[in-house]
Design an enzyme around this catalytic site. Structure first.
Site, mmCIF file in Angstrom:
data_model
loop_
_atom_site.group_PDB
_atom_site.id
_atom_site.type_symbol
_atom_site.label_atom_id
_atom_site.label_comp_id
_atom_site.label_asym_id
_atom_site.label_seq_id
_atom_site.Cartn_x
_atom_site.Cartn_y
_atom_site.Cartn_z
ATOM 1 N N MET A 35 0.833 -1.198 0.000
ATOM 2 C CA MET A 35 0.000 0.000 0.000
ATOM 3 C C MET A 35 0.875 1.258 0.000
ATOM 4 O O MET A 35 0.403 2.350 0.300
ATOM 5 C CB MET A 35 -0.950 0.013 1.204
ATOM 6 C CG MET A 35 -2.022 -1.056 1.128
ATOM 7 S SD MET A 35 -3.530 -0.670 2.047
ATOM 8 C CE MET A 35 -2.891 -0.446 3.704
ATOM 9 N N VAL A 39 11.172 -6.936 9.730
ATOM 10 C CA VAL A 39 12.345 -6.065 9.871
ATOM 11 C C VAL A 39 12.072 -5.103 11.024
ATOM 12 O O VAL A 39 10.987 -4.515 11.121
ATOM 13 C CB VAL A 39 12.623 -5.292 8.573
ATOM 14 C CG1 VAL A 39 13.808 -4.343 8.752
ATOM 15 C CG2 VAL A 39 12.890 -6.268 7.431
ATOM 16 N N GLY A 98 5.010 -10.236 4.102
ATOM 17 C CA GLY A 98 5.813 -10.161 5.311
ATOM 18 C C GLY A 98 5.173 -10.874 6.484
ATOM 19 O O GLY A 98 3.947 -10.913 6.624
ATOM 20 N N ASN A 142 4.068 3.938 0.959
ATOM 21 C CA ASN A 142 4.794 4.478 2.111
ATOM 22 C C ASN A 142 5.870 3.477 2.526
ATOM 23 O O ASN A 142 5.946 3.040 3.672
ATOM 24 C CB ASN A 142 3.844 4.777 3.270
ATOM 25 C CG ASN A 142 4.489 5.644 4.332
ATOM 26 O OD1 ASN A 142 5.366 6.444 4.039
ATOM 27 N ND2 ASN A 142 4.083 5.476 5.573
ATOM 28 N N LEU A 143 6.704 3.139 1.566
ATOM 29 C CA LEU A 143 7.621 2.010 1.704
ATOM 30 C C LEU A 143 8.734 2.290 2.706
ATOM 31 O O LEU A 143 9.226 3.411 2.834
ATOM 32 C CB LEU A 143 8.234 1.672 0.340
ATOM 33 C CG LEU A 143 7.239 1.356 -0.782
ATOM 34 C CD1 LEU A 143 7.994 0.980 -2.052
ATOM 35 C CD2 LEU A 143 6.279 0.243 -0.385
ATOM 36 N N HIS A 144 9.117 1.231 3.411
ATOM 37 C CA HIS A 144 10.239 1.270 4.346
ATOM 38 C C HIS A 144 11.093 0.029 4.119
ATOM 39 O O HIS A 144 10.830 -0.779 3.205
ATOM 40 C CB HIS A 144 9.750 1.357 5.791
ATOM 41 C CG HIS A 144 8.704 0.340 6.155
ATOM 42 N ND1 HIS A 144 8.969 -1.018 6.233
ATOM 43 C CD2 HIS A 144 7.375 0.484 6.435
ATOM 44 C CE1 HIS A 144 7.868 -1.654 6.566
ATOM 45 N NE2 HIS A 144 6.887 -0.787 6.690
ATOM 46 N N HIS A 162 9.400 -3.383 3.551
ATOM 47 C CA HIS A 162 8.920 -3.640 2.183
ATOM 48 C C HIS A 162 10.084 -3.995 1.250
ATOM 49 O O HIS A 162 9.989 -4.914 0.431
ATOM 50 C CB HIS A 162 8.215 -2.401 1.619
ATOM 51 C CG HIS A 162 6.968 -1.992 2.327
ATOM 52 N ND1 HIS A 162 6.904 -0.884 3.136
ATOM 53 C CD2 HIS A 162 5.732 -2.549 2.356
ATOM 54 C CE1 HIS A 162 5.690 -0.752 3.614
ATOM 55 N NE2 HIS A 162 4.953 -1.753 3.175
ATOM 56 N N SER A 211 4.293 1.208 8.198
ATOM 57 C CA SER A 211 3.919 2.514 7.645
ATOM 58 C C SER A 211 3.223 3.375 8.690
ATOM 59 O O SER A 211 3.353 4.604 8.693
ATOM 60 C CB SER A 211 3.006 2.324 6.429
ATOM 61 O OG SER A 211 3.691 1.646 5.400
#
Length: 284
Positions: free
Chosen positions: A26, A172, A143, A28-30, A33, A182
């Site tokens: 969705m 993570v 994940g 708002n990657l970190h 992801h 997110s």
């Protein structure tokens, strides 16, 4: 990297690919992801990352309108990672008409997250099945942080005979143990300092079980009390069997402890897998 917004264009582009991996997100990657993307890249010659904030999985009172949308930054991260295709559909593309056809999910979908977010997993399953039909991947990566979601996607693929291998990526965490999410961006600076207490509480339960404390229900209640003392509002802390996601009983060896709790106005989820060594009966 190609950014594609239409279903027809994506299908045309993917016709020439022999192996495709999909990472549904969705946005708002970190780093969580991105770790899933790296798994996908190791397994297939073409990696597709979808970015779509799916209205169907949000209840009317939830945060659909304010959910972080950072497409420019997301695409920059994915390009640096060498992703082949980003699929960026808008709502009219995926839902050109009201979505009247939806899956009937198993009873486990109404427990844990499903109990506190009714209809959530039906919305997730609907959009993921659409993405599977559009992309036709051989592999999809989810994940472990969203443990119940991962479980249901595995069961959906199995029971609907979809030719897709579901791979799981490990959660993570930041240095203090907080699972990357997110929604962490909603936390105030003070709340960020307290947020890792959720992980620490679950880890303490894990340690107690590994030290032979198998009073699972009492451990759950004590963990809820500990979080409440720290100012959290707990939705659930539950020890479940990994194979079924039903409540764990004494004698079960492959467990997972799942949690959801509010810190201020932010709802965080986390989980830890727990393995109990089996003790074979001694022979006389």
């Amino acid at each position: 990297m190609e950014i594609i917004t239409s279903i027809a264009s994506l299908r045309t582009r993917l016709k020439r690919e022999s192996s495709i991996a999909l990472v549904p997100t969705m946005g708002n990657l970190h780093q969580g992801h991105l770790s899933l993307v790296q798994i996908a890249q190791q397994q297939a010659s073409c990696t597709v990352v979808s970015i779509f904030v799916n209205r169907l999985q949000f209840a009317p009172h939830e945060d659909f309108d304010r959910y972080p949308r950072t497409q420019t930054a997301d695409c920059h991260l994915l390009e640096k990672l060498g992703v082949d295709i980003v699929f960026l559909p808008d709502e009219k593309t995926l839902y050109p008409t009201p979505q009247e056809f939806q899956l009937l999910l198993p009873a486990v979908a109404d427990t844990l997250e499903g109990e506190f977010r009714p209809g959530f997993f039906r919305g997730v399953a609907t959009v993921v099945l659409k993405l599977f039909n559009i992309v036709q991947p051989q592999l999809a990566v989810f994940g472990k942080k969203d443990y119940q979601q991962l479980y249901l996607m595995q069961k959906m693929v199995q029971q609907l005979n979809l030719p897709i291998n579901i791979m799981a990526g490990e959660t993570v965490r930041s240095e203090d143990g907080l699972a990357l999410s997110s929604r962490n961006s909603y936390l105030s600076e003070l709340e960020k300092q307290k947020a890792s207490y959720l992980f620490r509480t679950l880890f303490q339960v894990k340690q107690k079980i590994e030290q032979d404390d198998h009073n699972f229900r009492l451990l759950e209640e004590c963990a809820k009390c500990e979080l409440a003392k720290q100012g959290w509002t707990v939705d659930y802390i539950a020890l479940q069997q990994r194979e079924t996601l039903l409540p764990a009983n004494t004698g079960d060896t492959d467990l997972v402890i799942l949690s959801a709790a509010w810190l201020g106005q932010t709802r965080l989820i986390d989980n830890l897998e727990i393995s109990i060594p089996s003790h074979p009966e001694s022979s006389e």
